[in-house]
Design a protein around this motif. Sequence first.
Motif, PDB file in Angstrom:
ATOM      1  N   GLN A  37     -11.415   2.631  12.605  1.00  0.00           N
ATOM      2  CA  GLN A  37     -10.563   3.777  12.896  1.00  0.00           C
ATOM      3  C   GLN A  37      -9.107   3.357  13.044  1.00  0.00           C
ATOM      4  OE1 GLN A  37     -12.705   6.295  11.950  1.00  0.00           O
ATOM      5  NE2 GLN A  37     -11.614   7.439  13.527  1.00  0.00           N
ATOM      6  N   ALA A  38      -8.884   2.165  13.688  1.00  0.00           N
ATOM      7  CA  ALA A  38      -7.510   1.680  13.845  1.00  0.00           C
ATOM      8  C   ALA A  38      -6.902   1.354  12.484  1.00  0.00           C
ATOM      9  CB  ALA A  38      -7.506   0.438  14.745  1.00  0.00           C
ATOM     10  N   ASP A  39      -7.702   0.709  11.603  1.00  0.00           N
ATOM     11  CA  ASP A  39      -7.200   0.405  10.259  1.00  0.00           C
ATOM     12  C   ASP A  39      -6.871   1.687   9.505  1.00  0.00           C
ATOM     13  OD1 ASP A  39      -7.551  -2.241  10.877  1.00  0.00           O
ATOM     14  OD2 ASP A  39      -9.479  -2.429   9.831  1.00  0.00           O
ATOM     15  N   TYR A  40      -7.762   2.641   9.622  1.00  0.00           N
ATOM     16  CA  TYR A  40      -7.529   3.910   8.934  1.00  0.00           C
ATOM     17  C   TYR A  40      -6.273   4.587   9.474  1.00  0.00           C
ATOM     18  CZ  TYR A  40      -8.084   8.811   7.726  1.00  0.00           C
ATOM     19  OH  TYR A  40      -7.866  10.089   7.300  1.00  0.00           O
ATOM     20  N   GLN A  41      -6.103   4.532  10.822  1.00  0.00           N
ATOM     21  CA  GLN A  41      -4.924   5.152  11.417  1.00  0.00           C
ATOM     22  C   GLN A  41      -3.652   4.454  10.953  1.00  0.00           C
ATOM     23  OE1 GLN A  41      -5.147   7.883  13.145  1.00  0.00           O
ATOM     24  NE2 GLN A  41      -2.945   8.077  13.537  1.00  0.00           N
ATOM     25  N   LYS A  42      -3.717   3.100  10.855  1.00  0.00           N
ATOM     26  CA  LYS A  42      -2.549   2.348  10.392  1.00  0.00           C
ATOM     27  C   LYS A  42      -2.211   2.705   8.942  1.00  0.00           C
ATOM     28  CE  LYS A  42      -0.595  -2.315  10.178  1.00  0.00           C
ATOM     29  NZ  LYS A  42      -0.024  -2.100   8.853  1.00  0.00           N
ATOM     30  N   LYS A  43      -3.270   2.770   8.109  1.00  0.00           N
ATOM     31  CA  LYS A  43      -3.033   3.161   6.720  1.00  0.00           C
ATOM     32  C   LYS A  43      -2.451   4.564   6.641  1.00  0.00           C
ATOM     33  CE  LYS A  43      -6.719   0.280   4.745  1.00  0.00           C
ATOM     34  NZ  LYS A  43      -8.001   0.283   4.016  1.00  0.00           N
ATOM     35  N   LEU A  44      -2.960   5.421   7.485  1.00  0.00           N
ATOM     36  CA  LEU A  44      -2.448   6.788   7.488  1.00  0.00           C
ATOM     37  C   LEU A  44      -0.985   6.814   7.910  1.00  0.00           C
ATOM     38  CD1 LEU A  44      -3.191   9.772   7.125  1.00  0.00           C
ATOM     39  CD2 LEU A  44      -3.827   9.832   9.532  1.00  0.00           C
ATOM     40  N   GLU A  45      -0.647   6.042   8.952  1.00  0.00           N
ATOM     41  CA  GLU A  45       0.745   5.999   9.389  1.00  0.00           C
ATOM     42  C   GLU A  45       1.636   5.350   8.333  1.00  0.00           C
ATOM     43  OE1 GLU A  45       0.629   3.968  13.061  1.00  0.00           O
ATOM     44  OE2 GLU A  45      -0.263   5.639  14.197  1.00  0.00           O
ATOM     45  N   ASP A  46       1.124   4.272   7.666  1.00  0.00           N
ATOM     46  CA  ASP A  46       1.910   3.651   6.596  1.00  0.00           C
ATOM     47  C   ASP A  46       2.140   4.632   5.448  1.00  0.00           C
ATOM     48  OD1 ASP A  46       1.952   1.357   8.083  1.00  0.00           O
ATOM     49  OD2 ASP A  46       0.330   0.369   6.992  1.00  0.00           O
TER      50      ASP A  46
ATOM     51  N   ARG B 272       5.635   5.791   4.109  1.00  0.00           N
ATOM     52  CA  ARG B 272       6.031   5.709   2.692  1.00  0.00           C
ATOM     53  C   ARG B 272       6.397   7.073   2.151  1.00  0.00           C
ATOM     54  NH1 ARG B 272       1.608   2.161   2.477  1.00  0.00           N
ATOM     55  NH2 ARG B 272       0.314   3.811   1.584  1.00  0.00           N
ATOM     56  N   GLY B 273       5.660   8.063   2.586  1.00  0.00           N
ATOM     57  CA  GLY B 273       5.993   9.408   2.132  1.00  0.00           C
ATOM     58  C   GLY B 273       7.373   9.829   2.589  1.00  0.00           C
ATOM     59  N   VAL B 274       7.696   9.509   3.860  1.00  0.00           N
ATOM     60  CA  VAL B 274       9.037   9.844   4.369  1.00  0.00           C
ATOM     61  C   VAL B 274      10.096   9.062   3.610  1.00  0.00           C
ATOM     62  CG1 VAL B 274      10.528   9.720   6.395  1.00  0.00           C
ATOM     63  CG2 VAL B 274       8.155  10.485   6.645  1.00  0.00           C
ATOM     64  N   GLN B 275       9.813   7.763   3.370  1.00  0.00           N
ATOM     65  CA  GLN B 275      10.785   6.933   2.653  1.00  0.00           C
ATOM     66  C   GLN B 275      10.961   7.423   1.222  1.00  0.00           C
ATOM     67  OE1 GLN B 275       9.789   2.803   2.677  1.00  0.00           O
ATOM     68  NE2 GLN B 275      11.642   2.156   1.570  1.00  0.00           N
ATOM     69  N   ASP B 276       9.854   7.724   0.564  1.00  0.00           N
ATOM     70  CA  ASP B 276       9.959   8.251  -0.807  1.00  0.00           C
ATOM     71  C   ASP B 276      10.740   9.546  -0.837  1.00  0.00           C
ATOM     72  OD1 ASP B 276       8.492   6.076  -1.606  1.00  0.00           O
ATOM     73  OD2 ASP B 276       6.570   7.162  -1.722  1.00  0.00           O
TER      74      ASP B 276
END
Length: 272
Positions: free
Chosen positions: A189-198, A202-206
């Motif tokens: 769940q933590a990995d998934y949350q990190k991927k989701l936040e990344d 990236r979406g904000v940066q793009d």
Amino acid sequence: MAVAASSICALAVVLSPHATAQTPKRIDPTTAVSTQPLDASQSGTASADSNADAALRADYERRQKALDQRTSENDYRYGVKQHDCYSKFFVNHCLDNARTEMREARQQIRQEQLALNDEQRAERVKERDRQTALKEAQYEADAPQRAANERANQQAYEDKQRQNALAAAQRNAEAPQRAANQKAYDQKQADYQKKLEDARARGVQDAQEREQKAQRFEQKQQEAAQHRAEVEARQKEAARKQQEKAQQAQQAQQEQSKQQQQQQQPQQQQGK
């Protein structure tokens, strides 16, 4: 008599040595019970008791109707005598005699009514005692079945307790594996949350990069438009200046031609 005999029989069953082996709970005598016999040998007695009860109730009803009829007749006779007394010479004496006869008859009816009421109350007491005896006898007869049910319930309870203990032991044995599974799940769940936040970052940066590109494109478009406007302005200015030069050259040529013509005119006049 049949009711009394049945009551004595039921009490004998209740007070038998087998029945007194256990102390029964107190039974409410006002609660209706089924008068099913405890065994086949009592079916004839129960039927006889039922017939006797029905006959006794019928006798009570017959006697009550007779008393009610006598009361109505007594009131009617008194009314007739009252009416007849007014046609006689000694009216008051006649009325007193009629009233006395009516009261004596009413008193006799009242005494018989009280006796009937006493009999019915006594019978109700007997019926209540009989119902209580039947209930107690039935309660005693059901004692083995209750004991069996209690044993079965106790066995079921113990089985349930053992099952709960086994389940608790199983849970304790599986606790490390559950903890490992929970840890792996939490990590996932933590990995998934990190991927989701990344992905969100990236979406904000793009989005910001796209916005910047759009702004640069818009700026280039504005600069290009401004450059075109400046080029067009310089071209127009150059064309205007070239046109002015052409006009000036044309005017100078015209001036020169005019001067030449003016110079040629005196010469022509002299040749003439």
